[in-house]
Design a protein around this motif. Structure first.
Motif, PDB file in Angstrom:
ATOM      1  N   SER A 126      -7.846 -27.771  20.035  1.00  0.00           N
ATOM      2  CA  SER A 126      -7.499 -26.772  21.043  1.00  0.00           C
ATOM      3  C   SER A 126      -7.064 -25.517  20.303  1.00  0.00           C
ATOM      4  O   SER A 126      -6.744 -25.576  19.113  1.00  0.00           O
ATOM      5  N   PHE A 128      -5.328 -21.152  20.579  1.00  0.00           N
ATOM      6  CA  PHE A 128      -4.862 -19.957  21.282  1.00  0.00           C
ATOM      7  C   PHE A 128      -4.796 -18.831  20.262  1.00  0.00           C
ATOM      8  O   PHE A 128      -4.881 -19.067  19.054  1.00  0.00           O
ATOM      9  N   LYS A 164       2.039 -23.226  30.211  1.00  0.00           N
ATOM     10  CA  LYS A 164       1.234 -22.171  30.839  1.00  0.00           C
ATOM     11  C   LYS A 164       1.692 -20.767  30.462  1.00  0.00           C
ATOM     12  O   LYS A 164       2.739 -20.314  30.895  1.00  0.00           O
ATOM     13  N   LYS A 186      -2.153 -16.804  26.335  1.00  0.00           N
ATOM     14  CA  LYS A 186      -3.039 -17.693  27.095  1.00  0.00           C
ATOM     15  C   LYS A 186      -3.221 -18.977  26.290  1.00  0.00           C
ATOM     16  O   LYS A 186      -3.784 -18.962  25.200  1.00  0.00           O
ATOM     17  N   THR A 187      -2.692 -20.083  26.813  1.00  0.00           N
ATOM     18  CA  THR A 187      -2.812 -21.363  26.105  1.00  0.00           C
ATOM     19  C   THR A 187      -3.602 -22.339  26.961  1.00  0.00           C
ATOM     20  O   THR A 187      -3.694 -22.188  28.176  1.00  0.00           O
ATOM     21  N   GLU A 188      -4.175 -23.361  26.297  1.00  0.00           N
ATOM     22  CA  GLU A 188      -5.001 -24.343  27.011  1.00  0.00           C
ATOM     23  C   GLU A 188      -4.147 -25.532  27.445  1.00  0.00           C
ATOM     24  O   GLU A 188      -4.206 -26.599  26.856  1.00  0.00           O
ATOM     25  N   GLY A 189      -3.330 -25.347  28.470  1.00  0.00           N
ATOM     26  CA  GLY A 189      -2.501 -26.456  28.963  1.00  0.00           C
ATOM     27  C   GLY A 189      -1.286 -26.715  28.084  1.00  0.00           C
ATOM     28  O   GLY A 189      -1.002 -25.988  27.141  1.00  0.00           O
TER      29      GLY A 189
END
Length: 373
Positions: A126, A128, A164, A186-189
């Motif tokens: 993942s 960011f 979030k 902006k992060t992925e969960g």
């Protein structure tokens, strides 16, 4: 095989990555830089097995090569040159290295690049992105609070907590704690991972003042930070980070606002006279006055200073380790700080009085030292 490169450019890039090198390595090959050339791009790597850092430099070269070059010998040689082009000639059979500079000629032996440990591949990761100066600031404000206890490895790194749109960096050694929150990412969960402090200190030096974007990729075991031509890959610390929220007192009726520089300088002076094992400084708040005092009974040393402050609450006395307070105050950039407390035996909370950045939130916590009346 030959390639040409500027002496100062190469030295500058090697200085950025050389911090990862250990003075004593279990694998002798780790005393070297790995030089790899593919399609006129030189990639130089340095590693201590836990952390690998690489840098890329465009060079004039007709062939590909992979060779390990002794790091100390190369750095010492480069430091002695003024700015000039250097020609490296590498013998692929016996790994001999020759550097030509003007009328000078320098020869030494390298090693087979295939013996150098390979970079771990990050599968199903993942990611960011974060501005370099923001990440550098976050590391700066937290890394000093991380622990050095080998028995509690999870506390010897910085905890990255993603939810979030925000990233929290948390560090604690059980005596002090810093929580740095950035609210505009902006992060992925949701996710959480613990990064050792060594790669973060290296990264901090690379990012100093940079407005470039840093890509942060992570999986269960590794994290990779990429910015421009530099990549830092580190193994993560395994384990569950302690529930730090539980130690932050929610209700703090005793509040003091004071000039940060005055408070810090006064602490530095008074602490010279404190006990050398506890570094205890006593804070006594009454009305608009703060009295700082310290004593070392073994040597009959004592000091006392008064400062003006804004204080809300009943008169109170609390003791702190002065070194922890000074460290925290020196890592804040505000003019005034708030010190919030709930009881003489509960943690004190240090906050910047005014924020220069709406997207940033910093909380510092310090445990008290029991006062001997």
């Amino acid at each position: 095989m030959k390639f040409i490169i500027s002496s100062q450019l190469l030295l500058k890039q090697l200085q950025l990555i050389s911090g990862v090198l250990n003075s004593s390595n279990t694998l002798p090959i780790l005393d070297n830089f790995l030089f790899e050339i593919k399609a006129k791009m030189l990639t130089v790597s340095a590693s201590d097995l836990e952390t690998t850092i690489t840098t890329k430099i465009a060079v004039e070269s007709k062939e590909d090569v992979s060779i390990a070059i002794p790091a100390k010998l190369l750095m010492d040689t480069l430091k002695s040159f003024p700015e000039q082009p250097l020609t490296f000639t590498i013998n692929n059979q016996n790994f001999g290295v020759e550097i030509s500079a003007g009328e000078g000629n320098y020869q030494f032996t390298g090693y087979n690049g295939d013996e150098f440990p390979r970079l771990p591949e990050l599968e199903i990761s993942s990611s960011f992105t974060i501005i370099g100066s923001v990440l550098s600031n976050g590391i700066n404000k937290t890394v000093f609070a991380s622990g050095n206890d080998d028995l509690r490895p999870v506390m010897s790194g910085i905890f990255f907590e993603l939810s979030k749109g925000e990233v929290r960096l948390v560090a604690t050694d059980a005596h002090k704690l810093v929580r740095y929150t950035r609210k505009d990412l902006k992060t992925e969960g949701d996710a959480g991972f613990i990064v050792p402090k060594k790669p973060l200190n290296l990264l901090k030096n690379v990012l100093s003042g940079s407005e470039e974007e840093v890509k942060v990729e992570y999986n269960e075991t590794n994290v990779r930070f990429s910015v421009q031509d530099i990549t830092v890959v580190s193994r993560l610390i395994e384990g569950k980070y302690p529930n730090y929220d539980a130690v932050i007192p929610a209700d703090n009726p005793y509040k003091m606002v004071i000039n940060r520089a005055d408070f810090m300088n006064s602490l530095k002076r008074v602490s010279i006279f404190s006990n050398k094992s506890t570094h205890q400084v006593r804070l006594k708040m009454s009305g608009s006055e703060l009295t700082l005092s310290a004593e070392d009974l073994d040597f009959s040393n004592a000091a006392k200073e008064r400062l003006t402050c804004q204080y809300v609450g009943d008169d109170m006395e609390i003791g702190f380790n002065s070194r922890f307070l000074v460290e925290m105050l020196s890592n804040l950039q505000c003019e005034e700080v708030n010190l919030e407390m709930s009881a003489p035996n509960r943690a004190g909370i240090l906050l910047p009085s005014e924020s220069t950045d709406d997207q940033e939130d910093v909380l510092m916590l310090v445990m008290p030292v029991m006062l001997n009346h």
